[in-house]
Write a protein that holds these residues in place. Structure first.
Motif, PDB file in Angstrom:
ATOM      1  N   ILE A 169      -2.347   8.639   1.023  1.00 38.22           N
ATOM      2  CA  ILE A 169      -2.601   8.578   2.105  1.00 38.22           C
ATOM      3  C   ILE A 169      -2.372   6.636   3.050  1.00 38.22           C
ATOM      4  O   ILE A 169      -1.992   7.185   4.243  1.00 38.22           O
ATOM      5  N   THR A 170      -2.555   5.471   2.097  1.00 36.91           N
ATOM      6  CA  THR A 170      -1.607   5.156   2.454  1.00 36.91           C
ATOM      7  C   THR A 170      -0.167   4.958   3.556  1.00 36.91           C
ATOM      8  O   THR A 170       0.242   4.037   4.220  1.00 36.91           O
ATOM      9  N   GLN A 171       0.602   5.411   2.317  1.00 38.31           N
ATOM     10  CA  GLN A 171       1.690   5.909   2.772  1.00 38.31           C
ATOM     11  C   GLN A 171       2.106   6.565   4.745  1.00 38.31           C
ATOM     12  O   GLN A 171       2.959   6.652   5.543  1.00 38.31           O
ATOM     13  N   LEU A 172       0.496   7.229   4.765  1.00 40.45           N
ATOM     14  CA  LEU A 172       0.937   7.946   5.720  1.00 40.45           C
ATOM     15  C   LEU A 172      -0.439   7.486   7.137  1.00 40.45           C
ATOM     16  O   LEU A 172       0.419   7.997   8.297  1.00 40.45           O
ATOM     17  N   ASN A 173      -0.798   6.909   7.368  1.00 42.77           N
ATOM     18  CA  ASN A 173      -1.364   5.183   7.804  1.00 42.77           C
ATOM     19  C   ASN A 173      -2.212   3.872   7.029  1.00 42.77           C
ATOM     20  O   ASN A 173      -2.843   3.812   5.936  1.00 42.77           O
ATOM     21  N   GLU A 174      -1.786   3.071   8.059  1.00 37.15           N
ATOM     22  CA  GLU A 174      -1.437   1.945   6.800  1.00 37.15           C
ATOM     23  C   GLU A 174      -2.973   1.673   7.432  1.00 37.15           C
ATOM     24  O   GLU A 174      -3.676   0.254   5.884  1.00 37.15           O
TER      25      GLU A 174
END
Lengths: 189, 180
Positions: A169-174
């Motif tokens: 998820i963090t790859q797509l939403n910091e």
């Protein structure tokens, strides 16, 4: 040798039982819901399809018939991606308190050019392929889809299913970052 | 707590009160953690052991009430339901199956009717017929789950979506060595 060390760390990942895996994954789904990224109902749907009294194996997934790993969770408010769908699947041996297999997968299309993509973190239930380098026990597939090349398996450190979900998820939403840097120039820890 | 997860989630959306039965004191903490993991993560969580402690928590806090005296607690709840109506987040009462609290609840029809839709008994909801599932698998695959997985491990299973589905099913149903 790094590859054998990695394989040992991946095997050590398995030493955990159903309650921990289900609870931690549900918490992540709840956080995604609070952040407006999915319906709240999915926290209550991340259920166990079955507990087979004979085999003592348990699945954790979103019950449904869309795929062998259950139904996907449609995600929202990820501006760079259209129609993102998240699958979460784990298979546990409750007799031995072991995590046998997991998949955390996200499919979607890049909004800018409509190119499809898939990112899938997978823990295999057994040793596969030529060895620990060519087919790491825990690896990530990244590509257009599961059928088209390149079909590389990227080795990953020993991530639990919920840590893999955080990473994905963090790859797509910091904004999801679970381990923010304290300050520029500060030490990582 | 298998299929009851969704029932717990639904009950958590319906304050002010829900009841969860559990089988053994040794499982209480795990059951409480399970309920907390299904709750909205923005809700603060407090573990309490009396009705007064539960009521002293803010109305938007998830109060997990494991009574020291279950029977007396049910009587207190039965006589004081109005005290809970302002709760935005439920108080979850944990009762030992077959214990004094469950017996007292059976004798408190008005309280029981109030919480009936929020009464969670995982043992009644978590049914899975292993034998039927194996028979269905054998009908579909023409092999036992163990035979199917042995073929897969020898690389004799194709990668079609149907085969993949059977493989996942077989992994669930595969018996331990002493049962295979």
């Amino acid at each position: 040798m790094i590859w054998r060390e990695l394989a040992t760390q991946h095997e050590a990942l398995r030493e955990r039982g159903y309650p921990e895996v289900a609870k931690e994954l549900r918490k992540r789904i709840g956080r995604l819901a609070v952040g407006g990224h999915c319906s709240q109902t999915f926290q209550g749907r991340l259920s166990d399809k079955t507990e087979d009294k004979r085999s003592k194996r348990t699945e954790v997934l979103i019950k449904g018939s869309q795929s062998p790993i259950g139904d996907p969770i449609p995600l929202h408010n990820l501006p760079s991606i259209e129609h993102p769908k998240l699958w979460i699947y784990a298979l546990l041996d409750d007799r031995e308190k072991r995590l046998l297999k997991y998949t955390v997968r996200l499919d979607g299309r890049w909004a800018a050019d409509q190119v499809p993509f898939t990112i899938s973190v997978e823990l295999d239930d057994r040793l596969m392929g030529s060895g620990a380098c060519g087919h790491p026990i825990l690896h990530c597939h990244m590509g257009v889809d599961h059928d088209r090349r390149p079909q590389f398996r990227l080795p990953l450190p020993a991530l639990t299913p919920w840590e893999a979900l955080d990473w994905l998820i963090t790859q797509l939403n910091e904004g999801h970052e679970p381990a923010p840097w304290k300050a520029p120039g500060a030490s990582p820890s | 707590m298998w299929d009851s997860v969704n029932n717990i989630w639904s009950a958590l959306q319906q304050p002010p009160l829900m009841v969860v039965l559990y089988d053994d004191y040794g499982l209480l903490e795990s059951v409480q953690e399970e309920v907390a993991s299904i709750a909205n993560p923005s809700w603060p969580v407090r573990r309490v052991s009396t009705v007064d402690e539960a009521l002293s928590t803010p109305a938007d806090t998830l109060a997990l009430l494991a009574p020291a005296d279950e029977g007396a607690t049910i009587e207190e709840l039965d006589g004081g339901r109005d005290r809970f109506v302002d709760r935005a987040v439920p108080v979850v009462v944990f009762l030992l199956r077959g214990g004094s609290g469950e017996r007292a609840l059976a004798k408190a029809p008005s309280l029981l009717s109030w919480v009936r839709s929020n009464l969670i008994d995982p043992s009644e909801q978590d049914q899975f017929d292993s034998d039927a599932a194996r028979e269905e698998f054998i009908r579909s695959a023409g092999k036992t789950p163990e035979e199917w997985l042995a073929m897969r491990r020898r690389g004799e299973i194709d990668g079609s979506p149907e085969s993949l589905g059977l493989t996942y099913r077989a992994l669930l149903l595969e018996g331990p060595d002493d049962l295979a």
